[in-house]
Design an enzyme around this catalytic site. Structure first.
Site, PDB file in Angstrom:
ATOM      1  N   ARG A  20       6.330  -3.051   8.833  1.00 17.81           N
ATOM      2  CA  ARG A  20       5.140  -2.819   9.661  1.00 17.81           C
ATOM      3  C   ARG A  20       5.408  -3.285  11.092  1.00 17.81           C
ATOM      4  O   ARG A  20       5.025  -2.647  12.063  1.00 17.81           O
ATOM      5  CB  ARG A  20       3.921  -3.540   9.084  1.00 17.81           C
ATOM      6  CG  ARG A  20       2.658  -3.297   9.910  1.00 17.81           C
ATOM      7  CD  ARG A  20       1.470  -4.046   9.368  1.00 17.81           C
ATOM      8  NE  ARG A  20       1.043  -3.514   8.098  1.00 17.81           N
ATOM      9  CZ  ARG A  20       0.339  -4.208   7.188  1.00 17.81           C
ATOM     10  NH1 ARG A  20       0.002  -5.450   7.433  1.00 17.81           N
ATOM     11  NH2 ARG A  20      -0.018  -3.651   6.059  1.00 17.81           N
ATOM     12  N   THR A  75       0.850  -1.204   0.000  1.00 13.90           N
ATOM     13  CA  THR A  75       0.000   0.000   0.000  1.00 13.90           C
ATOM     14  C   THR A  75       0.881   1.249   0.000  1.00 13.90           C
ATOM     15  O   THR A  75       0.575   2.236  -0.675  1.00 13.90           O
ATOM     16  CB  THR A  75      -0.904   0.022   1.257  1.00 13.90           C
ATOM     17  OG1 THR A  75      -1.447  -1.278   1.447  1.00 13.90           O
ATOM     18  CG2 THR A  75      -2.016   1.040   1.128  1.00 13.90           C
TER      19      THR A  75
END
Ligand code: ADE
Length: 356
Positions: free
Chosen positions: A237, A85
């Site tokens: 992440r 993303t």
């Protein structure tokens, strides 16, 4: 560049009680998205790692600008948390266009995908996460949209049926998936660029950690950043989440500065080991060793024994265990490697040793 996320809209419309859809499926829970969005890089210079992807994209973007044409459709695949993303957001920012973010499970009905396609403006990016979960009808609506920028609508029934070709603005589809193999070939063939995102090195993750710490005004030393990077399973992440968790420990239990000692002690308390494995990963390896003599054992059996979802095991736990060489995938199921035994401090059985 504005990021319009359908998931955000869905949650706004539903209110806090989620009236329209009282059952919230795990895939609809947007974990800590505000935090992630606040630290997402917006240009290639601040996007760390994935060097070959960045080099390809810089050329592609430059060429599209010179030709004044929309970008080719792109498919990014790889384990979760590696920045699919984020790359899409960087592309949109660099092209100066808007990005519309949605995911395949949110495109259940034909009108969901038709509505989005018809609302796009020229040059915009449509990002579909988990694109391998798109249903057949939605896929078939996408084919002419991707190829000819048209929507083929059928009106009437059987003999009197007519196909209407409705033009839509030229857009770029960016699909993201953890399972490229599950994409149908007609869909896969319509992407001009297909790229696998790789796990990050410790050096790259250290840079991610330092960048995030700087944005969040967290005090961290070079060694502190490296200690967090080492336990982040190659995944930015995770590195970003750990920075936050460790900074809480640093503030409450130590003097506020994250150095190697503070990072290591905090991560030990959080039960994240030197390889970045957590309790679930270790339980998975232990289960195979103790109950199935090291394997091979089927994924369904493992998931049931751990009370976990097969998808969580396949998408979240396994990729890193495989990459780290602790687990192996065989035609008859999963096996713990000698490295996996050693990591848990369990003696490698002699018959296992001779097989490797
Ligand atoms: N945060 C998440 N992924 C990142 C990346 N690749 N570079 C910098 N910051 C990030």
């Amino acid at each position: 560049m504005a990021i319009i996320s359908d998931n955000e809209e869905i949650s706004k419309n539903q209110g806090s009680l989620g009236k329209k859809n009282p059952v919230v499926k795990p895939e609809n829970i947007e974990y800590d998205k505000t935090f992630e969005n606040s630290i997402r890089p917006k240009d290639f210079d601040s996007y760390i790692g994935q060097t070959s992807l960045k080099e390809t994209l810089k050329i592609t973007l430059e060429a599209a600008k010179l030709r004044d044409k929309p970008l080719d459709h792109m498919l990014f695949y790889g384990p979760p948390g590696l920045g699919k993303t984020t790359v899409a957001g960087v592309i949109a920012a660099q092209m100066g266009v808007e990005i519309r973010i949605t995911s395949a499970p949110a495109l259940e009905r034909p009108r969901d995908i038709i509505g989005i396609l018809m609302s796009l403006k020229g040059g915009e990016i449509l990002f579909i996460d988990e694109i391998h979960r798109l249903n057949k009808v939605a896929e078939e609506i996408l084919y002419p949209a991707m190829e000819d920028f048209t929507l083929d609508m059928t009106t009437g029934k059987s003999q009197t049926a007519k196909t209407l070709r409705i033009p839509i603005p030229k857009f770029t589809l960016i699909g993201a998936t953890t399972k490229a193999g599950e994409l149908s070939s007609p869909l896969r063939d319509r992407f001009g660029i297909i790229h696998r995102l790789e796990f990050y090195t410790v050096e790259e993750l250290s840079q991610v950690v330092k960048r995030t710490a700087q944005i969040l005004d967290i005090n961290i030393t070079e060694e502190g950043a490296k200690a967090i990077a080492k336990r982040s399973r190659g995944t930015p992440r995770i590195a970003n989440r750990l920075v936050k968790r460790v900074s809480d420990f640093a503030l409450v239990k130590f003097d506020g500065i994250i150095d190697a000692k503070v990072a290591n002690e905090s991560l030990d308390i959080l039960k994240i080991d030197e390889f970045g494995l957590d309790n679930t990963d270790r339980a998975l390896l232990n289960l195979i060793i103790e109950k199935y003599d090291g394997g091979p054992v089927g994924i369904e059996t493992i998931a049931a024994a751990l009370s976990e979802d097969v998808r969580t095991i396949e998408d979240v736990c396994e990729p890193y265990l495989l990459q780290a060489g602790l687990l192996q995938r065989t035609p008859r199921g999963r096996k713990v490697s000698p490295e996996g035994y050693r990591h848990l401090g369990i003696k490698v059985p002699s018959e296992q040793q001779s097989l490797f």
